[in-house]
Design a protein around this motif. Structure first.
Motif, PDB file in Angstrom:
ATOM      1  N   ARG A 113      80.388  -6.725  59.692  1.00 11.60           N
ATOM      2  CA  ARG A 113      80.887  -7.673  58.692  1.00 11.60           C
ATOM      3  C   ARG A 113      81.006  -9.105  59.236  1.00 11.60           C
ATOM      4  NH1 ARG A 113      84.101  -3.055  57.988  1.00 11.60           N
ATOM      5  NH2 ARG A 113      85.828  -3.988  59.121  1.00 11.60           N
ATOM      6  N   VAL A 114      80.720  -9.302  60.503  1.00 10.64           N
ATOM      7  CA  VAL A 114      80.858 -10.630  61.099  1.00 10.64           C
ATOM      8  C   VAL A 114      79.627 -11.469  60.748  1.00 10.64           C
ATOM      9  CG1 VAL A 114      80.970 -11.935  63.268  1.00 10.64           C
ATOM     10  CG2 VAL A 114      82.330  -9.860  62.988  1.00 10.64           C
ATOM     11  N   ASP A 119      85.016 -14.831  60.343  1.00 12.24           N
ATOM     12  CA  ASP A 119      84.902 -13.367  60.441  1.00 12.24           C
ATOM     13  C   ASP A 119      85.110 -12.916  61.889  1.00 12.24           C
ATOM     14  OD1 ASP A 119      84.199 -13.323  57.754  1.00 12.24           O
ATOM     15  OD2 ASP A 119      82.043 -13.213  58.167  1.00 12.24           O
ATOM     16  N   ASP A 122      88.705 -12.920  62.839  1.00 13.25           N
ATOM     17  CA  ASP A 122      89.388 -11.767  62.221  1.00 13.25           C
ATOM     18  C   ASP A 122      89.137 -10.483  63.008  1.00 13.25           C
ATOM     19  OD1 ASP A 122      90.277 -13.481  60.256  1.00 13.25           O
ATOM     20  OD2 ASP A 122      88.782 -12.837  58.769  1.00 13.25           O
ATOM     21  N   SER A 123      87.978 -10.361  63.632  1.00 18.61           N
ATOM     22  CA  SER A 123      87.600  -9.137  64.348  1.00 18.61           C
ATOM     23  C   SER A 123      87.937  -9.189  65.837  1.00 18.61           C
ATOM     24  CB  SER A 123      86.099  -8.892  64.203  1.00 18.61           C
ATOM     25  OG  SER A 123      85.756  -8.759  62.864  1.00 18.61           O
TER      26      SER A 123
END
Length: 144
Positions: A113-114, A119, A122-123
């Motif tokens: 999802r990056v 993103d 977030d990860s």
């Protein structure tokens, strides 16, 4: 020797597999066939090999993550992390490292999802959790 028709062969196989003492895939069946010590030895070798590869994977993931931190999100770097996490996830739980397997699976999914720096941020915490768990596994295995 005459082959049994397929349905009978299947029936006999089911009978053997249903009886733990006859089934060579169960611990009772393995013990009866003298296979348990050999299986334990082979699993130990596989586990040691997995742990030794974890050192390299940890360093590789960390290097890829630092590269993203410094240069920004690049698809090949994110994919590199995802591939390494996927390899860890595929084997860790089977070899008794359940927490590592779950974190690696979550990290693999998160990397897909990056797409942007946001993103990535977030990860990043999840990736750090994975790296910490790899270090925990390595520390726990160093005592053995």
């Amino acid at each position: 020797m005459k082959h049994l028709p397929w349905p009978r062969t299947t029936m006999i196989a089911r009978f053997i597999l249903a009886d733990p003492a006859l089934n060579p895939q169960t611990s009772q069946g393995m013990a009866a066939h003298g296979q348990l010590p050999e299986l334990a030895f082979q699993l130990s070798k596989i586990r040691q090999s997995f742990v030794s590869r974890l050192v390299d994977r940890c360093l590789e993931i960390e290097a890829l993550a630092l590269n993203i931190d410094q240069t920004g999100v690049q698809p090949q770097l994110v994919e590199g992390i995802a591939q390494r996490a996927h390899k860890i996830a595929g084997v860790a739980s089977t070899l008794g490292f359940a927490a590592l397997g779950k974190l690696a699976e979550r990290t693999d999914a998160a990397m897909t999802r990056v797409r942007s720096q946001d993103d990535w941020h977030d990860s990043r915490a999840l990736l750090e959790d994975l790296l910490n768990e790899i270090e925990n596994v390595l520390d726990s295995q160093a005592d053995r």
